[in-house]
Design an enzyme around this catalytic site. Structure first.
Site, PDB file in Angstrom:
ATOM      1  N   ALA A 166     -85.013 -25.847  60.361  1.00 14.94           N
ATOM      2  CA  ALA A 166     -84.215 -24.511  60.750  1.00 14.94           C
ATOM      3  C   ALA A 166     -84.297 -23.295  61.869  1.00 14.94           C
ATOM      4  O   ALA A 166     -83.426 -23.041  61.435  1.00 14.94           O
ATOM      5  CB  ALA A 166     -84.798 -23.411  59.147  1.00 14.94           C
ATOM      6  N   ASP A 167     -85.198 -23.622  62.519  1.00 19.47           N
ATOM      7  CA  ASP A 167     -85.390 -22.894  63.367  1.00 19.47           C
ATOM      8  C   ASP A 167     -83.876 -23.026  64.604  1.00 19.47           C
ATOM      9  O   ASP A 167     -83.444 -23.190  65.220  1.00 19.47           O
ATOM     10  CB  ASP A 167     -86.637 -23.084  64.211  1.00 19.47           C
ATOM     11  CG  ASP A 167     -87.763 -21.963  63.737  1.00 19.47           C
ATOM     12  OD1 ASP A 167     -87.205 -20.840  63.652  1.00 19.47           O
ATOM     13  OD2 ASP A 167     -88.569 -22.308  63.800  1.00 19.47           O
ATOM     14  N   ILE A 168     -84.658 -24.762  64.706  1.00 17.37           N
ATOM     15  CA  ILE A 168     -83.559 -25.773  65.649  1.00 17.37           C
ATOM     16  C   ILE A 168     -82.297 -25.246  65.400  1.00 17.37           C
ATOM     17  O   ILE A 168     -81.073 -25.189  66.322  1.00 17.37           O
ATOM     18  CB  ILE A 168     -83.790 -27.190  66.136  1.00 17.37           C
ATOM     19  CG1 ILE A 168     -85.132 -27.316  66.924  1.00 17.37           C
ATOM     20  CG2 ILE A 168     -82.530 -28.182  66.882  1.00 17.37           C
ATOM     21  CD1 ILE A 168     -85.443 -26.449  67.707  1.00 17.37           C
TER      22      ILE A 168
END
Length: 404
Positions: A166-168
């Site tokens: 989700a972050d990347i």
């Protein structure tokens, strides 16, 4: 030339999603000034493992940047930042919504000093909606966005993806937004505010799983290493470990059966088409697994590759970074860091024929470029710089770590 030469980015982000975004921009030529608090990006202290005294986590997403320490809680520090924004094209931040307003550096403020500025805001839930006040973390977004519910083995507890997808992914969406806004600015002469969130990212990736749900009304279920719409398209366990096979159409199914020495499967009414194979998935997979468990994975991969079938091993990280194709694609690079020595990291995944990106400098030491930026970008005098240091508004590079 690199595609983002001449673009100046002020990076207020920390941890992962924002730093990944700005690293890619820097790889393609943008000048990225990483603004850090006096304690530094949190991930400077995240370890072990460390390379020398430097966190492996921080090193992984902060190459090609300059580090400047500004205390944004001081009026003088805020003034320095706004002076930098006047010279910039893009600002990237991943604070919780409302934080920029409290710091008096929200979009309206930035736009007032530079009408062409592009602000990219990365958050857990976005800048609108009833959840904006909640802290956003990767594992929470994976759960709320549906990935966790479809990951893992059937009948077993839900599992998150093995890295911070989700972050990347949200960092990648921010890059798309920034590049789109830069193109739009060429036509309008105006900047804009980009709003991307971890939850939106995960939901947007559901594609065919969401389509299956919309069409059937049934919640998708975890399939382990299998595909919900195609059979066989999954992991199998050989006599010495796992491998993947992807039989994506009827032509491949026929080739698969012949290579396996089981041509009768191709005309069996229960398996003749993908729809039939889906209906009889469990029986077919059990039969295939009984065959695959008799020989090692290299045997099956070699057999299927000769038949022109998509297949591949399940590699450890040690195996990945020794693979000749990975090395030929320059997905392992090595840089010299002033404190950590030789540092290995992953390479640039986007290959441009005329204006390729480049990895030119290691992740910066905390505050390494503070004085340089004040002198060369803002053209401040030595006296003014000394005054800012004395007031605590900015900090030069320290000889020892201050972020643990």
């Amino acid at each position: 030339m690199k595609p983002l030469d001449g673009i100046k980015v002020i990076d207020l982000s920390r941890i992962l999603s924002g730093p990944y975004c700005t690293m890619v921009l820097a790889d393609f030529g943008a000048e990225v000034i990483k603004i850090e608090s006096p304690k530094g990006d949190d991930t400077r202290g995240w370890g072990p493992p460390f390379v020398g005294e430097e966190s492996a986590y921080f090193l992984s997403v902060n190459r090609n940047k300059k580090s400047m320490v500004i205390n944004l809680k001081t009026e003088e520090g805020r003034s320095v930042l706004l002076d930098l924004v006047k010279e910039a094209d893009v600002v990237v931040e991943n604070f919780r919504p409302g934080t920029l307003k409290r710091l008096k550096i929200d979009y309206e403020t930035l736009k007032s000093v530079n009408p062409t500025i592009i602000l990219a805001s990365i958050s857990g839930y976005g800048q609108t909606g009833p959840y904006t006040h909640k802290p956003g973390y990767d594992v929470i977004a994976q759960g709320m966005g549906g990935i966790t519910s479809v990951t893992g083995e059937p009948g077993q507890p839900p599992v998150k993806v093995g890295f911070s997808i989700a972050d990347i992914g949200t960092g990648m969406w921010a890059i798309v937004g920034i590049q789109s806004a830069l193109l739009a600015r060429q036509h309008t002469g105006k900047g804009q505010w980009i709003d991307v969130s971890l939850l939106d990212t995960i939901i947007s990736w559901q594609t065919y799983l969401a389509g299956n749900y919309f069409a059937s009304g049934k919640n998708p279920q975890p399939q382990g290493g299998a595909h919900p719409n195609i059979v066989p398209y999954q992991l199998f366990d050989s006599s010495d470990g796992y491998f993947n096979i992807a039989v994506g159409n009827e032509g491949l199914w026929e080739k698969f059966c012949i290579a396996l020495g089981e041509p009768i499967l191709a005309v069996n009414p229960k398996y003749k088409t993908n729809q039939h194979r889906l209906e009889n998935r469990e029986e077919l997979i059990d039969y295939l697994q009984s065959i695959f468990s008799t020989k090692p994975s290299k045997y099956w991969i070699s057999l299927f590759e000769e038949a022109g079938l998509p297949c591949g091993p399940v590699l450890s990280f040690e195996e990945i970074f020794k693979d000749p194709h990975v090395l030929a694609r320059e997905q392992l690079v090595e840089l010299e860091h002033p404190r950590a020595g030789k540092v290995k990291m992953t390479g640039i995944p986007i290959k441009l024929s005329e204006t390729p990106g480049a990895i030119t400098s290691p992740p910066p030491i905390l505050g390494e470029h503070t004085i340089e930026i004040l002198r060369d970008t803002l053209h401040l005098t030595e006296g003014k710089i000394a005054s800012l240091i004395e007031s605590g508004a900015i900090s030069p590079m320290k000889e020892t770590k201050t972020y643990l």
